[in-house]
Design a protein around this motif. Structure first.
Motif, PDB file in Angstrom:
ATOM      1  N   PRO A  65      -5.744  -1.002  -2.323  1.00 11.18           N
ATOM      2  CA  PRO A  65      -6.069  -1.919  -3.423  1.00 11.18           C
ATOM      3  C   PRO A  65      -7.570  -2.210  -3.380  1.00 11.18           C
ATOM      4  O   PRO A  65      -8.099  -2.579  -2.324  1.00 11.18           O
ATOM      5  CB  PRO A  65      -5.239  -3.175  -3.105  1.00 11.18           C
ATOM      6  N   LEU A  66      -8.263  -2.010  -4.480  1.00 13.22           N
ATOM      7  CA  LEU A  66      -9.725  -2.056  -4.427  1.00 13.22           C
ATOM      8  C   LEU A  66     -10.265  -3.420  -4.008  1.00 13.22           C
ATOM      9  O   LEU A  66     -11.379  -3.502  -3.469  1.00 13.22           O
ATOM     10  CB  LEU A  66     -10.301  -1.633  -5.778  1.00 13.22           C
ATOM     11  N   GLU A  67      -9.496  -4.486  -4.211  1.00  9.55           N
ATOM     12  CA  GLU A  67      -9.964  -5.790  -3.736  1.00  9.55           C
ATOM     13  C   GLU A  67     -10.026  -5.819  -2.206  1.00  9.55           C
ATOM     14  O   GLU A  67     -10.735  -6.639  -1.618  1.00  9.55           O
ATOM     15  CB  GLU A  67      -9.085  -6.927  -4.266  1.00  9.55           C
ATOM     16  N   ALA A  68      -9.282  -4.899  -1.542  1.00 10.25           N
ATOM     17  CA  ALA A  68      -9.301  -4.842  -0.077  1.00 10.25           C
ATOM     18  C   ALA A  68     -10.570  -4.185   0.462  1.00 10.25           C
ATOM     19  O   ALA A  68     -10.748  -4.113   1.681  1.00 10.25           O
ATOM     20  CB  ALA A  68      -8.068  -4.097   0.436  1.00 10.25           C
ATOM     21  N   LEU A  69     -11.448  -3.722  -0.423  1.00  6.57           N
ATOM     22  CA  LEU A  69     -12.768  -3.272   0.027  1.00  6.57           C
ATOM     23  C   LEU A  69     -13.542  -4.423   0.677  1.00  6.57           C
ATOM     24  O   LEU A  69     -14.533  -4.186   1.370  1.00  6.57           O
ATOM     25  CB  LEU A  69     -13.578  -2.713  -1.148  1.00  6.57           C
ATOM     26  N   ARG A  70     -13.104  -5.658   0.466  1.00  8.12           N
ATOM     27  CA  ARG A  70     -13.777  -6.804   1.097  1.00  8.12           C
ATOM     28  C   ARG A  70     -13.630  -6.776   2.616  1.00  8.12           C
ATOM     29  O   ARG A  70     -14.442  -7.353   3.330  1.00  8.12           O
ATOM     30  CB  ARG A  70     -13.202  -8.106   0.555  1.00  8.12           C
ATOM     31  N   TYR A  71     -12.574  -6.109   3.114  1.00 12.05           N
ATOM     32  CA  TYR A  71     -12.364  -6.038   4.559  1.00 12.05           C
ATOM     33  C   TYR A  71     -13.255  -4.960   5.159  1.00 12.05           C
ATOM     34  O   TYR A  71     -13.196  -3.799   4.745  1.00 12.05           O
ATOM     35  CB  TYR A  71     -10.905  -5.693   4.875  1.00 12.05           C
ATOM     36  N   ARG A  72     -14.031  -5.339   6.149  1.00 10.78           N
ATOM     37  CA  ARG A  72     -14.845  -4.342   6.840  1.00 10.78           C
ATOM     38  C   ARG A  72     -13.954  -3.300   7.522  1.00 10.78           C
ATOM     39  O   ARG A  72     -14.257  -2.107   7.532  1.00 10.78           O
ATOM     40  CB  ARG A  72     -15.748  -5.019   7.874  1.00 10.78           C
ATOM     41  N   VAL A  73     -12.854  -3.769   8.119  1.00  9.04           N
ATOM     42  CA  VAL A  73     -11.844  -2.893   8.705  1.00  9.04           C
ATOM     43  C   VAL A  73     -10.563  -3.080   7.899  1.00  9.04           C
ATOM     44  O   VAL A  73     -10.075  -4.197   7.739  1.00  9.04           O
ATOM     45  CB  VAL A  73     -11.607  -3.219  10.192  1.00  9.04           C
ATOM     46  N   THR A  74     -10.020  -1.988   7.388  1.00  2.00           N
ATOM     47  CA  THR A  74      -8.849  -2.053   6.518  1.00  2.00           C
ATOM     48  C   THR A  74      -7.591  -2.355   7.330  1.00  2.00           C
ATOM     49  O   THR A  74      -7.286  -1.627   8.296  1.00  2.00           O
ATOM     50  CB  THR A  74      -8.647  -0.708   5.791  1.00  2.00           C
ATOM     51  N   PRO A  75      -6.846  -3.406   6.990  1.00  2.00           N
ATOM     52  CA  PRO A  75      -5.562  -3.613   7.662  1.00  2.00           C
ATOM     53  C   PRO A  75      -4.676  -2.380   7.509  1.00  2.00           C
ATOM     54  O   PRO A  75      -4.697  -1.711   6.463  1.00  2.00           O
ATOM     55  CB  PRO A  75      -4.978  -4.823   6.917  1.00  2.00           C
ATOM     56  N   ALA A  76      -3.906  -2.070   8.536  1.00  2.00           N
ATOM     57  CA  ALA A  76      -3.134  -0.820   8.555  1.00  2.00           C
ATOM     58  C   ALA A  76      -2.242  -0.668   7.335  1.00  2.00           C
ATOM     59  O   ALA A  76      -2.094   0.432   6.790  1.00  2.00           O
ATOM     60  CB  ALA A  76      -2.306  -0.738   9.841  1.00  2.00           C
ATOM     61  N   GLY A  77      -1.648  -1.767   6.884  1.00  4.73           N
ATOM     62  CA  GLY A  77      -0.746  -1.691   5.737  1.00  4.73           C
ATOM     63  C   GLY A  77      -1.437  -1.478   4.407  1.00  4.73           C
ATOM     64  O   GLY A  77      -0.778  -1.180   3.407  1.00  4.73           O
ATOM     65  N   LEU A  78      -2.768  -1.634   4.360  1.00  2.00           N
ATOM     66  CA  LEU A  78      -3.524  -1.439   3.125  1.00  2.00           C
ATOM     67  C   LEU A  78      -4.299  -0.124   3.132  1.00  2.00           C
ATOM     68  O   LEU A  78      -4.788   0.304   2.083  1.00  2.00           O
ATOM     69  CB  LEU A  78      -4.503  -2.604   2.912  1.00  2.00           C
ATOM     70  N   HIS A  79      -4.435   0.494   4.286  1.00  2.00           N
ATOM     71  CA  HIS A  79      -5.126   1.784   4.404  1.00  2.00           C
ATOM     72  C   HIS A  79      -4.365   2.833   3.595  1.00  2.00           C
ATOM     73  O   HIS A  79      -3.137   2.850   3.576  1.00  2.00           O
ATOM     74  CB  HIS A  79      -5.176   2.190   5.879  1.00  2.00           C
ATOM     75  N   TYR A  80      -5.095   3.726   2.934  1.00  2.00           N
ATOM     76  CA  TYR A  80      -4.412   4.747   2.128  1.00  2.00           C
ATOM     77  C   TYR A  80      -3.503   5.614   3.008  1.00  2.00           C
ATOM     78  O   TYR A  80      -3.738   5.797   4.195  1.00  2.00           O
ATOM     79  CB  TYR A  80      -5.428   5.614   1.381  1.00  2.00           C
ATOM     80  N   VAL A  81      -2.465   6.170   2.387  1.00  3.34           N
ATOM     81  CA  VAL A  81      -1.503   7.017   3.087  1.00  3.34           C
ATOM     82  C   VAL A  81      -1.259   8.267   2.259  1.00  3.34           C
ATOM     83  O   VAL A  81      -1.030   8.188   1.046  1.00  3.34           O
ATOM     84  CB  VAL A  81      -0.157   6.285   3.304  1.00  3.34           C
ATOM     85  N   LEU A  82      -1.306   9.427   2.897  1.00  5.86           N
ATOM     86  CA  LEU A  82      -0.833  10.672   2.292  1.00  5.86           C
ATOM     87  C   LEU A  82       0.054  11.383   3.308  1.00  5.86           C
ATOM     88  O   LEU A  82      -0.402  11.731   4.394  1.00  5.86           O
ATOM     89  CB  LEU A  82      -1.983  11.589   1.876  1.00  5.86           C
ATOM     90  N   VAL A  83       1.313  11.559   2.945  1.00  6.18           N
ATOM     91  CA  VAL A  83       2.275  12.260   3.794  1.00  6.18           C
ATOM     92  C   VAL A  83       2.731  13.500   3.028  1.00  6.18           C
ATOM     93  O   VAL A  83       3.353  13.382   1.976  1.00  6.18           O
ATOM     94  CB  VAL A  83       3.482  11.362   4.136  1.00  6.18           C
ATOM     95  N   HIS A  84       2.418  14.684   3.533  1.00  5.55           N
ATOM     96  CA  HIS A  84       2.775  15.916   2.827  1.00  5.55           C
ATOM     97  C   HIS A  84       4.285  16.097   2.761  1.00  5.55           C
ATOM     98  O   HIS A  84       4.827  16.469   1.719  1.00  5.55           O
ATOM     99  CB  HIS A  84       2.144  17.120   3.525  1.00  5.55           C
ATOM    100  N   TYR A  85       4.979  15.903   3.863  1.00  9.83           N
ATOM    101  CA  TYR A  85       6.408  16.208   3.921  1.00  9.83           C
ATOM    102  C   TYR A  85       7.178  14.921   4.237  1.00  9.83           C
ATOM    103  O   TYR A  85       7.131  13.985   3.463  1.00  9.83           O
ATOM    104  CB  TYR A  85       6.646  17.344   4.926  1.00  9.83           C
ATOM    105  N   ASP A  86       7.880  14.844   5.370  1.00 13.66           N
ATOM    106  CA  ASP A  86       8.539  13.605   5.798  1.00 13.66           C
ATOM    107  C   ASP A  86       7.775  13.017   6.979  1.00 13.66           C
ATOM    108  O   ASP A  86       7.107  13.742   7.723  1.00 13.66           O
ATOM    109  CB  ASP A  86       9.982  13.864   6.242  1.00 13.66           C
ATOM    110  N   ILE A  87       7.915  11.714   7.177  1.00 10.83           N
ATOM    111  CA  ILE A  87       7.400  11.076   8.392  1.00 10.83           C
ATOM    112  C   ILE A  87       8.338  11.445   9.531  1.00 10.83           C
ATOM    113  O   ILE A  87       9.520  11.078   9.510  1.00 10.83           O
ATOM    114  CB  ILE A  87       7.322   9.553   8.217  1.00 10.83           C
ATOM    115  N   PRO A  88       7.870  12.185  10.534  1.00 12.47           N
ATOM    116  CA  PRO A  88       8.775  12.619  11.613  1.00 12.47           C
ATOM    117  C   PRO A  88       9.251  11.441  12.462  1.00 12.47           C
ATOM    118  O   PRO A  88       8.535  10.448  12.638  1.00 12.47           O
ATOM    119  CB  PRO A  88       7.909  13.565  12.451  1.00 12.47           C
ATOM    120  N   ALA A  89      10.450  11.567  12.997  1.00 15.04           N
ATOM    121  CA  ALA A  89      10.948  10.616  13.981  1.00 15.04           C
ATOM    122  C   ALA A  89      10.447  11.054  15.350  1.00 15.04           C
ATOM    123  O   ALA A  89      10.686  12.189  15.770  1.00 15.04           O
ATOM    124  CB  ALA A  89      12.474  10.575  13.959  1.00 15.04           C
ATOM    125  N   ALA A  90       9.721  10.193  16.040  1.00 17.54           N
ATOM    126  CA  ALA A  90       9.126  10.555  17.326  1.00 17.54           C
ATOM    127  C   ALA A  90       9.688   9.673  18.429  1.00 17.54           C
ATOM    128  O   ALA A  90       9.702   8.447  18.314  1.00 17.54           O
ATOM    129  CB  ALA A  90       7.610  10.404  17.260  1.00 17.54           C
TER     130      ALA A  90
END
Length: 397
Positions: A36-61
């Motif tokens: 969310p562009l308003e989150a540019l106010r954070y010098r460090v992006t909270p993990a839940g707001l950081h962009y995500v790209l997952v090509h396939y599935d999130i593996p179970a580890a």
């Protein structure tokens, strides 16, 4: 290509001239969220707001049975569990990560894929072991030219069944500055599942496709890697037959925290007449950003913003930098813009950087703004980023 799978996995294509974003692209957008562009106010992006790209599935580890194997052209093959990695000297690096397809949905014609606008970015503090430490323990043989990184995520893309895998030249993999990391923590906590738990690669300055998640194997090779994500995807191509150039370092970009408040559907910004603070972040994989320019008239004139300097030791030169200015808004409609220039002289273009994959489109952000009429005489609009009226400038500071 597996002919049986090609029927369910279409080749890359361009959208027709009047084709809207379809259900498949919408499904990708729902899975892969942007910042969310308003989150540019954070010098460090909270993990839940950081962009995500997952090509396939999130593996179970299972962290108890997970191992990182290191082999190929090495003297001492390794199999390291998390305890072994954590026992090695750790470092923390602040790195801005941007998807190579950021800006794809704004291209004409539009490549059909994850439909990023400009939000495919985030900055985090990554903690882990320098990759060169593990490579030194394994012993890189003289004939090794690339390190191939394979993740646990598995799927089909353009008819090819595959594990997600990418390579880096040995000179990059073993570099001391910027230092590639085997990261097991994000912002002081364990890696979230969507960000690669239990281990991921972090390659400062490179687009996100290089930061292999759910990392399980490193193989040193004496020949260039020809896997799908290296030789077919993530290349700058003008046409399907063009072999293209590989996507590597992040092109310079500045993004603005949208001022005022938004309309729910259109996201048109509404501001009050008078001084309006403008702020944002700028970054480049080629080096520190040295200049950010602002425009309040759609790019006809430009004024310098104040830019936070990059770190003197160079270790944060691949993390975004803050910038700020002031816009004196008068009633009317405007298009606000910001553009970055880095230390190598690279500057964001006003128009699109088109290619078939939709990669590296760092055209300047355009923020439509409405300033409603007010009673009495309105102030004249203008930019005053350094506390005085802005002026058109052409030279870098």
């Amino acid at each position: 290509m597996d002919t049986a799978l090609s029927g369910i996995s279409a080749p890359g294509r361009l959208a027709a001239e009047d084709e809207d974003i379809g259900a498949e692209e919408l499904a990708l957008a729902a899975r892969n969220h942007g910042l969310p562009l308003e989150a540019l106010r954070y010098r460090v992006t909270p993990a839940g707001l950081h962009y995500v790209l997952v090509h396939y599935d999130i593996p179970a580890a299972d962290p108890g049975t997970w191992r990182l194997t290191v082999g190929g052209r090495v003297d001492r093959p390794l199999a390291l569990d998390l305890a072994a990695l954590r026992a090695l000297p750790a470092v923390t690096r602040r790195v801005t990560m941007e998807c190579a397809g950021n800006g794809r949905a704004r291209l004409l014609p539009r490549p059909v894929s994850q439909p990023w606008l400009v939000e495919g970015v985030g900055t985090a503090d990554w903690t882990g072991v320098p990759l060169r430490t593990v490579l030194a323990e394994a012993g890189i043989r003289a004939e090794a030219v690339e390190a191939v990184f394979t993740g646990a995520d598995h799927g089909v893309e353009r008819g090819v069944e595959q594990d997600y895998a990418r390579s880096l030249p040995v000179a990059v993999a073993a570099c001391t500055e910027p230092e590639v990391l085997l990261a097991y923590a994000m912002n002081g906590g364990p890696l979230p599942p969507q960000h690669g738990f239990p281990l991921r690669l972090v390659v400062p300055g490179w687009y996100g496709m290089a930061h292999v998640k759910w990392l399980r194997d490193i193989t040193l090779s004496d020949v260039p890697f020809e896997g799908f994500q290296q030789a077919v995807a993530y290349r700058y191509r003008r046409d399907p037959e063009d072999p293209g150039e590989p996507v590597t370092l992040i092109a310079p970009r500045a993004l603005m925290v949208p001022p005022g408040f938004p309309d729910f559907m259109s996201r048109l910004r509404v501001v009050r007449a008078g001084p309006v603070p403008l702020e944002g972040r700028a970054w480049s994989g080629h080096g520190p950003v040295t200049r950010v320019e602002l425009s309040c008239d759609g790019g006809r004139t430009w004024t310098d913003a104040a830019v936070e300097p990059g770190a003197r030791d160079g270790r944060s030169s691949r993390a975004w930098q803050a910038w700020h200015g002031v816009w004196r808004a008068a009633p009317g409609r405007y298009v606000l813009m910001a553009r970055a220039t880095d230390a190598t002289g690279r500057t964001q273009p006003l128009g699109q950087a088109w290619n078939r994959g939709g990669f590296g489109n760092n055209a300047v952000q355009r923020v439509p703004v409405l300033c409603p009429p007010v009673s009495g005489a309105g102030a004249r609009a203008g930019l005053t980023p350094r506390g005085r009226r802005g002026s058109r400038r052409s030279g870098a500071r």
